[in-house]
Structure formats: C-alpha cells, structure tokens
Design a protein around this motif. Structure first.
Motif, short mmCIF file in Angstrom:
data_model
loop_
_atom_site.label_atom_id
_atom_site.label_comp_id
_atom_site.label_asym_id
_atom_site.label_seq_id
_atom_site.Cartn_x
_atom_site.Cartn_y
_atom_site.Cartn_z
N GLU A 71 -8.81 1.72 0.18
CA GLU A 71 -8.23 2.91 -0.42
C GLU A 71 -7.67 3.78 0.70
O GLU A 71 -8.41 4.19 1.60
N LEU A 72 -6.39 4.03 0.65
CA LEU A 72 -5.77 4.85 1.70
C LEU A 72 -5.64 6.28 1.22
O LEU A 72 -5.45 7.18 1.87
N SER A 108 -12.64 -0.41 8.77
CA SER A 108 -12.42 -1.52 7.83
C SER A 108 -12.19 -2.84 8.54
O SER A 108 -12.05 -3.88 7.89
N VAL A 137 1.62 7.49 8.91
CA VAL A 137 0.29 7.79 8.40
C VAL A 137 0.43 8.45 7.03
O VAL A 137 1.22 9.37 6.87
N PRO A 138 -0.34 7.98 6.05
CA PRO A 138 -0.22 8.57 4.72
C PRO A 138 -0.92 9.93 4.61
O PRO A 138 -1.85 10.23 5.37
N HIS A 139 -0.47 10.71 3.69
CA HIS A 139 -1.13 11.97 3.30
C HIS A 139 -1.22 12.98 4.44
O HIS A 139 -2.16 13.77 4.48
N GLN A 177 0.82 -1.21 0.00
CA GLN A 177 0.00 0.00 0.00
C GLN A 177 0.86 1.26 0.00
O GLN A 177 0.34 2.37 0.10
N LEU A 228 2.95 2.14 2.34
CA LEU A 228 3.11 2.67 3.69
C LEU A 228 4.51 2.38 4.21
O LEU A 228 5.07 1.31 3.98
N LEU A 273 -6.13 -4.81 4.27
CA LEU A 273 -5.25 -3.69 3.88
C LEU A 273 -5.08 -3.61 2.37
O LEU A 273 -5.03 -2.51 1.82
N ARG A 292 -10.21 5.19 10.35
CA ARG A 292 -10.47 4.65 9.01
C ARG A 292 -10.13 3.17 8.96
O ARG A 292 -10.88 2.38 8.38
N LEU A 293 -9.00 2.79 9.55
CA LEU A 293 -8.64 1.38 9.59
C LEU A 293 -9.63 0.58 10.44
O LEU A 293 -10.04 -0.52 10.06
N PHE A 349 -6.65 8.37 10.79
CA PHE A 349 -6.24 7.19 10.03
C PHE A 349 -6.58 5.91 10.80
O PHE A 349 -7.07 4.94 10.22
#
Length: 112
Positions: free
Chosen positions: A111-112, A71, A55-57, A38, A40, A107, A67-68, A64
């Motif tokens: 969409e990350l 999921s 953490v992305p973005h 992904q 990461l 994972l 969000r995980l 984050f």
C-alpha cells in the motif's frame, strides 16, 4: 604498441554491449509495469540504468525509501543526490532480472 592493438581488438566486439542493453531493457520493463500499476510516475530515465520515480503523496523521499526498504526493496532517496532530488527515489537496474521481478511482485502488493 601492444596496448593499442589490444584496445583495437577489444573495441571491435560489441556483442557484450547489445547483451547488456537487452538485460537492462528487460529489467526496466518489469519495473516500469509494476511502478505504473501502482500509479507511480517515472521521470525521464529513458537512457540510463536508473529509474527516477516520483514519490507519492508529497512525502519526503527518505520516508518513502524507508517504507520500500521495510518491504524488501532498496532504493536511494533522491534527496541524497542533492536538493533537486527531493520528491524522487532512484531505482537502480543493477540487480538480476529475477530480483527485479521479485521487487515488482512486492511493489504490486504494498500500500503506497
């Protein structure tokens, strides 16, 4: 004296330590592959049973983590461990290998 003798006996057995290391290594490899897939970045975490993941973005760690969680993956926001943890989440390698494989599968699909 009997406690010392029991401790000497217990400390002579290292098989459980080797088994635990193998277990954590297997879980680690499964999750590392999914995280890298992904894009990461894992920071440090080379001799622990945690993976500290950037953490992305540049989003807040707690956002984050939520969000995980939505999921089906439970992580701890790095910010919960102090200000220096912001920007990271912590994956613990304590679930079973099957559960780590399931997390890796999830994972790979989000969409990350």
């Amino acid at each position: 004296e009997f406690i010392q003798k029991a401790a000497v006996w217990a400390w002579q057995d290292e098989d459980h330590v080797a088994d635990m290391r193998r277990s954590y290594a297997a879980k680690r490899e499964v999750l590392l592959a999914a995280l890298r897939g992904q894009g990461l970045r894992v920071a440090g975490s080379e001799a622990t049973f945690y993976l500290w993941v950037e953490v992305p973005h540049e989003q807040p760690a707690e956002d984050f983590a939520v969000r995980l969680l939505d999921s089906g993956i439970v992580v701890a926001p790095g910010s919960y461990f102090g200000p220096a943890g912001e920007g990271y989440v912590r994956f613990a390698l304590v679930p079973t290998l099957a559960e780590c494989r399931r997390a890796a599968e999830i994972l790979g699909k989000i969409e990350l």
